[in-house]
Write a protein that holds these residues in place. Structure first.
Motif, PDB file in Angstrom:
ATOM      1  N   ILE A  22       4.710  -2.994  12.744  1.00  0.00           N
ATOM      2  CA  ILE A  22       3.328  -2.819  12.699  1.00  0.00           C
ATOM      3  C   ILE A  22       2.733  -4.443  12.655  1.00  0.00           C
ATOM      4  O   ILE A  22       2.913  -4.991  11.544  1.00  0.00           O
ATOM      5  CB  ILE A  22       2.648  -2.135  11.893  1.00  0.00           C
ATOM      6  N   ASP A  59       4.873   1.894  16.237  1.00  0.00           N
ATOM      7  CA  ASP A  59       4.667   2.181  15.033  1.00  0.00           C
ATOM      8  C   ASP A  59       3.096   2.687  15.106  1.00  0.00           C
ATOM      9  O   ASP A  59       2.426   2.228  15.896  1.00  0.00           O
ATOM     10  CB  ASP A  59       4.664   0.874  14.233  1.00  0.00           C
ATOM     11  N   ALA A  92      -0.307   4.059  12.177  1.00  0.00           N
ATOM     12  CA  ALA A  92      -0.962   4.207  11.038  1.00  0.00           C
ATOM     13  C   ALA A  92      -2.435   5.038  11.104  1.00  0.00           C
ATOM     14  O   ALA A  92      -3.075   4.756  12.134  1.00  0.00           O
ATOM     15  CB  ALA A  92      -1.127   2.951  10.418  1.00  0.00           C
ATOM     16  N   VAL A 140       1.486   5.695   7.217  1.00  0.00           N
ATOM     17  CA  VAL A 140       2.238   4.961   8.277  1.00  0.00           C
ATOM     18  C   VAL A 140       3.533   5.382   8.882  1.00  0.00           C
ATOM     19  O   VAL A 140       4.287   5.652   7.829  1.00  0.00           O
ATOM     20  CB  VAL A 140       2.633   3.418   7.801  1.00  0.00           C
ATOM     21  N   THR A 141       3.760   5.575  10.097  1.00  0.00           N
ATOM     22  CA  THR A 141       4.624   6.204  10.589  1.00  0.00           C
ATOM     23  C   THR A 141       5.594   5.031  11.632  1.00  0.00           C
ATOM     24  O   THR A 141       5.112   4.186  12.335  1.00  0.00           O
ATOM     25  CB  THR A 141       4.882   7.256  11.380  1.00  0.00           C
ATOM     26  N   ARG A 142       6.889   5.291  11.508  1.00  0.00           N
ATOM     27  CA  ARG A 142       7.701   4.402  12.551  1.00  0.00           C
ATOM     28  C   ARG A 142       9.055   5.451  12.775  1.00  0.00           C
ATOM     29  O   ARG A 142       9.842   5.407  11.879  1.00  0.00           O
ATOM     30  CB  ARG A 142       8.452   3.209  11.877  1.00  0.00           C
ATOM     31  N   VAL A 198      -0.661  -3.717   5.112  1.00  0.00           N
ATOM     32  CA  VAL A 198       0.247  -3.988   6.109  1.00  0.00           C
ATOM     33  C   VAL A 198       0.096  -5.461   6.548  1.00  0.00           C
ATOM     34  O   VAL A 198      -1.107  -5.744   6.810  1.00  0.00           O
ATOM     35  CB  VAL A 198      -0.048  -2.992   7.420  1.00  0.00           C
ATOM     36  N   ALA A 240       4.725  -3.844   4.165  1.00  0.00           N
ATOM     37  CA  ALA A 240       3.737  -3.005   3.911  1.00  0.00           C
ATOM     38  C   ALA A 240       4.009  -2.782   2.278  1.00  0.00           C
ATOM     39  O   ALA A 240       5.064  -2.764   1.589  1.00  0.00           O
ATOM     40  CB  ALA A 240       3.681  -1.472   4.347  1.00  0.00           C
TER      41      ALA A 240
END
Length: 161
Positions: A29, A101, A103, A125-127, A139, A146
């Protein structure tokens, strides 16, 4: 936009870390913090005295590859006029996407000058399949790290990029 379905599963698994602050290199991100910021919305109200512009209704903000959407966004300009944006404060179903990514949070404060986004209110938050959630997630758009505080929850996939 729909919420990510990952958080309920994460909570159902009971995965949690201590509620203290954690900093992780979470991924990509990131944003070109020197790129122009483009905003679209249903309405705009400008206050010359305070140096603020309030965008409401399906707000979409783009900077480079990063996209931020929310119901309302207040743009705060640096002193001396509207030539430089100091910060963006988003509320209402905030979603931030940069490449793979993403969020989400109830609110987000983007400090353009520092290149940081602070997400609060059911922040996640995802990846890929990796997930990071907490009460407050900060972030860094410059280096992709993060910092998470309060009710930290995570699922990290081994070998995930």
């Amino acid at each position: 936009m729909p919420r990510f379905p990952i958080l309920p599963g994460l909570l159902a698994l009971g995965l949690a870390l201590p509620a203290s602050a954690h900093t992780v290199a979470f991924g990509g991100i990131r944003a070109d913090t020197t790129a122009p910021v483009e905003v679209t919305a249903e309405s705009l109200r400008v206050n010359q005295d305070t140096g603020e512009a309030v965008f409401t209704g399906n707000v979409l903000i783009g900077q480079g590859e990063m996209r931020l959407s929310a119901e309302s966004v207040t743009v705060v300009y640096a002193e001396g006029g509207q030539s430089r944006i100091r910060s963006l404060n988003a509320t209402g179903g905030v979603t931030l996407v940069s490449g793979p990514d993403a969020a989400e949070a109830a609110e987000a404060a983007y400090d353009v000058e520092k290149g940081t986004v602070v997400l609060t209110g059911d922040a996640i938050v995802t990846r890929g399949e990796s997930v990071l959630a907490g009460d407050r997630i900060e972030v860094s758009l410059k280096d992709g790290t993060a910092s998470v505080q309060g009710g930290v929850r995570t699922v990290l996939q081994p070998g995930a990029n």
